[in-house]
Design a protein around this motif. Structure first.
Motif, PDB file in Angstrom:
ATOM      1  N   ASP A 143      -0.905   4.157   3.469  1.00 31.82           N
ATOM      2  CA  ASP A 143      -2.141   4.616   2.825  1.00 31.82           C
ATOM      3  C   ASP A 143      -2.080   6.089   2.446  1.00 31.82           C
ATOM      4  N   GLY A 144      -0.914   6.714   2.626  1.00 32.45           N
ATOM      5  CA  GLY A 144      -0.783   8.145   2.348  1.00 32.45           C
ATOM      6  C   GLY A 144      -0.686   8.923   3.651  1.00 32.45           C
ATOM      7  N   TRP A 145      -0.752  10.243   3.549  1.00 29.78           N
ATOM      8  CA  TRP A 145      -0.678  11.098   4.736  1.00 29.78           C
ATOM      9  C   TRP A 145      -2.017  11.077   5.468  1.00 29.78           C
ATOM     10  N   LYS A 146      -1.961  10.823   6.784  1.00 31.91           N
ATOM     11  CA  LYS A 146      -3.180  10.791   7.585  1.00 31.91           C
ATOM     12  C   LYS A 146      -2.962  11.590   8.869  1.00 31.91           C
ATOM     13  N   PRO A 147      -3.990  12.363   9.287  1.00 31.02           N
ATOM     14  CA  PRO A 147      -3.852  13.109  10.536  1.00 31.02           C
ATOM     15  C   PRO A 147      -3.719  12.145  11.704  1.00 31.02           C
ATOM     16  N   VAL A 148      -2.931  12.540  12.670  1.00 23.43           N
ATOM     17  CA  VAL A 148      -2.656  11.647  13.787  1.00 23.43           C
ATOM     18  C   VAL A 148      -3.925  11.294  14.562  1.00 23.43           C
ATOM     19  N   CYS A 149      -4.935  12.174  14.547  1.00 27.05           N
ATOM     20  CA  CYS A 149      -6.174  11.877  15.271  1.00 27.05           C
ATOM     21  C   CYS A 149      -6.911  10.687  14.671  1.00 27.05           C
ATOM     22  N   GLU A 150      -6.582  10.304  13.445  1.00 23.37           N
ATOM     23  CA  GLU A 150      -7.224   9.150  12.804  1.00 23.37           C
ATOM     24  C   GLU A 150      -6.457   7.858  13.037  1.00 23.37           C
ATOM     25  N   LEU A 151      -5.216   7.971  13.501  1.00 25.17           N
ATOM     26  CA  LEU A 151      -4.375   6.793  13.628  1.00 25.17           C
ATOM     27  C   LEU A 151      -4.605   6.097  14.956  1.00 25.17           C
ATOM     28  N   GLN A 152      -4.343   4.808  14.969  1.00 25.19           N
ATOM     29  CA  GLN A 152      -4.530   4.013  16.173  1.00 25.19           C
ATOM     30  C   GLN A 152      -3.230   3.319  16.549  1.00 25.19           C
ATOM     31  N   VAL A 153      -3.156   2.893  17.799  1.00 25.31           N
ATOM     32  CA  VAL A 153      -2.003   2.111  18.246  1.00 25.31           C
ATOM     33  C   VAL A 153      -1.881   0.872  17.357  1.00 25.31           C
ATOM     34  N   GLY A 154      -0.682   0.597  16.906  1.00 28.58           N
ATOM     35  CA  GLY A 154      -0.456  -0.531  16.004  1.00 28.58           C
ATOM     36  C   GLY A 154      -0.262  -0.121  14.557  1.00 28.58           C
ATOM     37  N   LYS A 155      -0.705   1.091  14.205  1.00 30.59           N
ATOM     38  CA  LYS A 155      -0.513   1.579  12.835  1.00 30.59           C
ATOM     39  C   LYS A 155       0.958   1.906  12.621  1.00 30.59           C
ATOM     40  N   ARG A 156       1.459   1.576  11.445  1.00 25.55           N
ATOM     41  CA  ARG A 156       2.868   1.834  11.146  1.00 25.55           C
ATOM     42  C   ARG A 156       3.008   3.146  10.375  1.00 25.55           C
ATOM     43  N   ILE A 157       3.946   3.953  10.800  1.00 20.21           N
ATOM     44  CA  ILE A 157       4.181   5.263  10.198  1.00 20.21           C
ATOM     45  C   ILE A 157       5.613   5.346   9.678  1.00 20.21           C
ATOM     46  N   ALA A 158       5.826   6.280   8.760  1.00 11.27           N
ATOM     47  CA  ALA A 158       7.137   6.431   8.142  1.00 11.27           C
ATOM     48  C   ALA A 158       8.079   7.224   9.045  1.00 11.27           C
ATOM     49  N   ASP A 682     -14.784  13.987  -2.947  1.00 10.17           N
ATOM     50  CA  ASP A 682     -13.667  13.808  -2.017  1.00 10.17           C
ATOM     51  C   ASP A 682     -12.505  13.098  -2.720  1.00 10.17           C
ATOM     52  N   VAL A 683     -11.418  13.830  -2.948  1.00  8.89           N
ATOM     53  CA  VAL A 683     -10.228  13.239  -3.586  1.00  8.89           C
ATOM     54  C   VAL A 683      -9.070  13.149  -2.594  1.00  8.89           C
ATOM     55  N   SER A 684      -9.377  13.257  -1.305  1.00  9.58           N
ATOM     56  CA  SER A 684      -8.316  13.299  -0.294  1.00  9.58           C
ATOM     57  C   SER A 684      -7.496  12.021  -0.236  1.00  9.58           C
ATOM     58  N   ALA A 685      -8.096  10.895  -0.565  1.00 11.50           N
ATOM     59  CA  ALA A 685      -7.385   9.620  -0.461  1.00 11.50           C
ATOM     60  C   ALA A 685      -6.211   9.524  -1.421  1.00 11.50           C
ATOM     61  N   TYR A 686      -6.182  10.368  -2.443  1.00  6.23           N
ATOM     62  CA  TYR A 686      -5.144  10.259  -3.467  1.00  6.23           C
ATOM     63  C   TYR A 686      -4.093  11.356  -3.376  1.00  6.23           C
ATOM     64  N   ARG A 687      -3.981  11.991  -2.222  1.00  3.19           N
ATOM     65  CA  ARG A 687      -3.016  13.082  -2.115  1.00  3.19           C
ATOM     66  C   ARG A 687      -1.598  12.582  -2.255  1.00  3.19           C
ATOM     67  N   GLN A 688      -1.243  11.504  -1.520  1.00  2.00           N
ATOM     68  CA  GLN A 688       0.104  10.953  -1.664  1.00  2.00           C
ATOM     69  C   GLN A 688       0.089   9.439  -1.570  1.00  2.00           C
ATOM     70  N   THR A 689      -0.972   8.833  -2.057  1.00  2.49           N
ATOM     71  CA  THR A 689      -0.956   7.397  -2.199  1.00  2.49           C
ATOM     72  C   THR A 689       0.083   7.050  -3.260  1.00  2.49           C
TER      73      THR A 689
END
Length: 865
Positions: A143-158, A682-689
């Motif tokens: 979904d793009g770059w996300k701060p770790v404080c928003e991520l949950q166990v089970g989320k897949r990261i690069a 808010d255009v944050s969702a499109y930073r690196q989608t």
């Protein structure tokens, strides 16, 4: 902190004439003057800034927290070596980063940052990778770059799937083998070098390696143990060179040659005298050539590795009691694109408990290991059995898949057509793919058949999508560090790909608190690139109330309207984030240049030519009211372009359509620039989608252009009313445009579709009633006109010399002290800033007041890019 309340406020941005006429009316309360900056700074008069007429303000630096990692985090460098981030300050070598094509490449770094924080998060993934970082540090997700404080166990990261960066450090083959053998089966304590192994082929190879290393060395077989050997000098007597004797004793000037040259070499490498749990590979092996790295791993796995069969599959493992060593081996495997999983095992031996670490290689990666590294000695027999199995059957990609969320951003227009192309018997069955995480191979097949370049890049990327297994909060003072990567803003740390506003929010709060007679003549629009200003809608948290009490202020929410792209509405609702509505761009308002900027095309690109021709034809046929579907239809009917070009452009437009940002009916500029309103876009969702890198630039360009055009028209209306009715009024208010991370839209040495629009604001925007507030953490990257034309300069602490030099041009004649000296005098606590005001010709050190509202930049949504 001591305070002095006895004096009148200081009003900045207002000349003496207006000050006498309007006093403090139409001002924003920013903070207090710093009277003295010792251990306990003394605060004096309140600082008010004029917001009733347009200004160009430049805000540099930031009030608090940054995106940092623990000092022991290992950073991958261009020569394949690993260096702790805390040791990179004076290291000129380049780092490894992920580029826009999802490939790892070499990047330059410039700035180095360090600070202390009270809380960090420790992340562990399914493959056993670990990293300690600040809560706001972004990680790359589908979904793009996300701060770790928003991520949950089970989320897949690069994480890197392959880091094929090798060096040119020279070691002989015998030296490489000896490092492998003595790391795995060696014992190097009590002034001896021992080796234990019962494989005859490995024994012979070890003997030969010792002889090749130094022909004076011999290997002695120990009695009563056929597999244990000791390496000694062939001449056990002390060898004396340049002998000088006086009275029967060796005199000064006599030199001695050590009896065990292998031991001396091991000492120089830092390998000698290590217990099993302390063992680690010397730094030299990380910059070996590909062939020598393969040889090292071959001999290590042949000693401490295993290969075994479970039913119809093979597994390869490697064990060690040293966590450092096991992680080094896992990293070296990545150089060959071999993914392994690290696990901790508790072993009981002779009634004693030991911790052991094991990495396991499974599935297709077993084949990669055998093809590129392999075994030596007795384990070659099992290896051949594994090779035969691979020849007989095809192995699944196991966990090497793309996250299922990819289907939220991409679906072929015609599943049946794609199914036929890739050989499905029931072509429509391909549609069921959206229920699963596709393998890289399958997604690549679909992308090629659909002629979708962006999805093909993702399928062929250097990314392995690892799953977060645990997130642990560590509440203790920790030194953390960060580096700045100017081009792609990320780097590989601990084999994970990681990334690199407060005062702006304070000014927005003040806009909401203006007296209604002033407020209704002003409109504020903020471009939120990081997704943090929704926090203005909530009152400050309990942890901030103590500070507010010290300032005689109260926690309260701010009346702002937050607009997000139509395609992100559901996401925000699911997260429970407060928003007010959708923001969309009107399709027909995008010019050819803006479409090309969105897709990163130029006038000579075949797709650039096609989109330009298509827009012209659609306007001739339909007029100025059309949507993306109309463009797609016109492209399909184009008779001049090749089918592959047409299909690629159609795929791009379909992805754009899925964003929900560009619609047939766009948001009217009047809905944003309402009298007295504070609007956040808010255009944050499109930073690196995927494929959306240029969206934020288009948003800023179109909003800026429309506001400028509208205000120029209404300014004329105001002047006519002033002449006829002796009062200045119009339906459109004065506009303040606030832009966070302004260097992204006004770069000094790059092209950007928003740059000419914003330069127009900078140069002539104040006359028609357009105020501009630019916030940046990278002033050295922003266009020089933004610096030279600003009349109010606000800067938090800056330590980077390029940043300080870039704003040096601001130094006016009334300023008697260098910026360097002022920054050195600034208190090191959070929230202090320097203000230079051309209107009053004042230079002041201030403390920015605490926020009334919730500071979501620390604890909530902040997508990067």
């Amino acid at each position: 902190m001591q305070e002095n309340f006895s004096q009148e406020p200081v009003v900045l941005g207002r000349d003496l004439k207006d000050l006498e006429k309007y006093g403090n009316e139409g001002t924003a309360y920013l903070g207090k003057v710093v009277m003295s900056s010792g251990e306990v700074p003394v605060l004096g008069r309140e600082i008010l800034i004029d917001v009733s007429r347009p200004h160009l303000m430049l805000i540099c630096g930031k009030r608090g927290g940054g995106k940092c990692v623990h000092g022991d985090t290992e950073i991958l460098l261009e020569d394949g070596t690993l260096t702790k981030i805390k040791d990179l300050k004076d290291d000129s070598r380049k780092i490894v980063a992920l580029n826009d094509s999802f490939k790892l490449n070499i990047e330059s770094k410039d700035d180095f940052f360090e600070r202390e924080v009270d809380k960090v998060l420790k992340i562990k993934t399914s493959t056993g990778r670990e990293i300690i970082l600040t809560p706001e540090h972004p990680l790359f997700t589908i979904d793009g770059w996300k701060p770790v404080c928003e991520l949950q166990v089970g989320k897949r990261i690069a994480v890197p799937r392959k880091i094929g960066f090798f060096g040119n450090t020279f070691l002989t083959e015998s030296q490489v083998k000896l490092i492998a053998y003595l790391t795995t089966e060696g014992h190097t304590r009590k002034k001896a070098v021992w080796f234990t192994n019962f494989d005859k082929k490995i024994q012979e190879d070890f003997f030969k390696s010792v002889k090749d290393f130094d022909e004076r060395m011999i290997v002695k077989k120990m009695k009563n143990n056929e597999g244990q050997f000791r390496v000694v000098n062939s001449n056990p007597k002390l060898v004396v060179k340049n002998s000088v004797r006086e009275n029967g004793k060796f005199a000064i000037g006599t030199s001695f040659e050590h009896m065990n040259h292998l031991r001396d070499w091991l000492i120089s490498l830092g390998m000698y005298g290590k217990l099993a749990i302390e063992k680690e590979l010397p730094k030299q092996v990380f910059s070996l050539s590909q062939q020598k790295t393969s040889l090292l791993l071959n001999r290590m796995f042949s000693c401490d590795g295993t290969i075994w069969r479970e039913q119809n599959r093979f597994r390869i493992g490697y064990c060690s009691s040293s966590k450092k060593l096991i992680k080094q081996v896992q990293h070296l495997l990545l150089k060959f694109g071999i993914i392994s999983t690290l696990r901790t095992k508790n072993i009981i031996l002779n009634k004693k408990s030991f911790v052991s670490f094991e990495i396991t290689i499974e599935g297709i990666f077993c084949k990669e290991f055998i093809d590129k590294i392999g075994f030596f000695g007795e384990k070659e027999l099992k290896q051949k059995e594994c090779q035969r199995l691979f020849e007989e059957r095809k192995f699944n990609a196991n966990k090497d898949t793309i996250p299922k969320e990819i289907w939220d951003y991409y679906k072929p227009e015609n599943w049946s057509r794609i199914g036929k192309k890739i050989g499905y018997k029931n072509s429509k069955a391909l549609r069921t793919s959206i229920n699963y995480s596709p393998t890289r191979e399958k997604l690549l097949q679909i992308a090629i058949a659909d002629e979708n370049e962006l999805i093909q890049l993702l399928a062929e990327s250097d990314i392995y999508w690892d799953e977060i297994k645990s997130i642990e909060e560590v509440n203790e003072k920790t030194k953390v560090y960060d580096i700045s990567v100017p081009k792609n803003h990320n780097f590989v740390a601990n084999d994970i790909i990681i990334h690199n506003s407060y005062t702006l929010a304070v000014l927005m709060e003040e806009m909401a608190r203006l007296d209604p007679t002033i407020k209704n003549r002003v409109s504020t629009i903020t471009i939120d690139t990081v997704g943090i200003f929704w926090g203005l809608k909530l009152p400050a948290g309990e942890q901030d109330k103590k500070m507010l009490d010290e300032w005689n202020l109260k926690s309260e929410q701010t009346n702002v309207k937050v607009f997000v792209p139509q395609g992100q509405i559901e996401f925000y609702k699911e997260k429970g984030l407060p928003i007010d509505g959708a923001f969309t761009l009107k399709c027909s308002e995008l010019e050819e240049t803006e479409w090309m900027a969105l897709f990163r095309l130029d006038w000579m690109d075949p797709q650039g030519i096609l989109i330009s021709r298509t827009i012209q034809k659609v306007r001739e046929k339909i007029g100025t009211y059309y949507g993306i579907d109309d463009l797609i239809s016109a492209i399909k009917n184009d008779v001049e372009a090749e089918n592959s070009i047409k299909q690629s452009l159609v795929n791009r437009l379909q992805i754009v359509k899925s964003w929900g940002l560009i619609e047939k009916n766009g948001t009217k500029i009047q809905d944003l620039a309402q009298p007295g309103a504070i609007s956040v876009v808010d255009v944050s969702a499109y930073r690196q989608t995927v494929g959306a890198e240029g969206v934020k630039d288009i948003v800023v360009a179109l909003i800026g252009k429309k506001l400028f055009e509208q205000r120029m028209l209404f300014r004329k209306e105001e002047e006519i009313k002033l002449l006829k009715e002796n009062k200045r009024s119009s339906k459109m208010p004065l506009v303040w445009l606030m832009i966070d991370e302004a260097h992204m839209f006004m770069p000094k040495d790059e092209k950007n579709i928003a740059l000419p629009v914003l330069l127009e604001w900078v140069r002539v925007g104040r006359q028609p009633g357009l105020g501009l507030i630019l916030a940046t953490q990278r002033p050295e990257k922003i266009h020089p006109d933004a610096i030279s034309q600003c009349d109010i300069f606000i800067s938090h602490r800056m330590t980077s010399q390029p940043d300080i030099m870039s704003v040096g041009a601001l130094r006016p004649t009334y300023m008697s002290t260098d910026l360097d000296r002022l920054y050195s005098q600034m208190p090191k606590q959070k929230g202090f800033a320097l203000i230079i005001d051309d209107n009053t010709e004042k230079v002041l050190m201030i403390k920015v007041r605490p926020r009334f509202s919730w500071d979501s930049s620390v604890t909530a949504s902040a997508f990067l890019i």
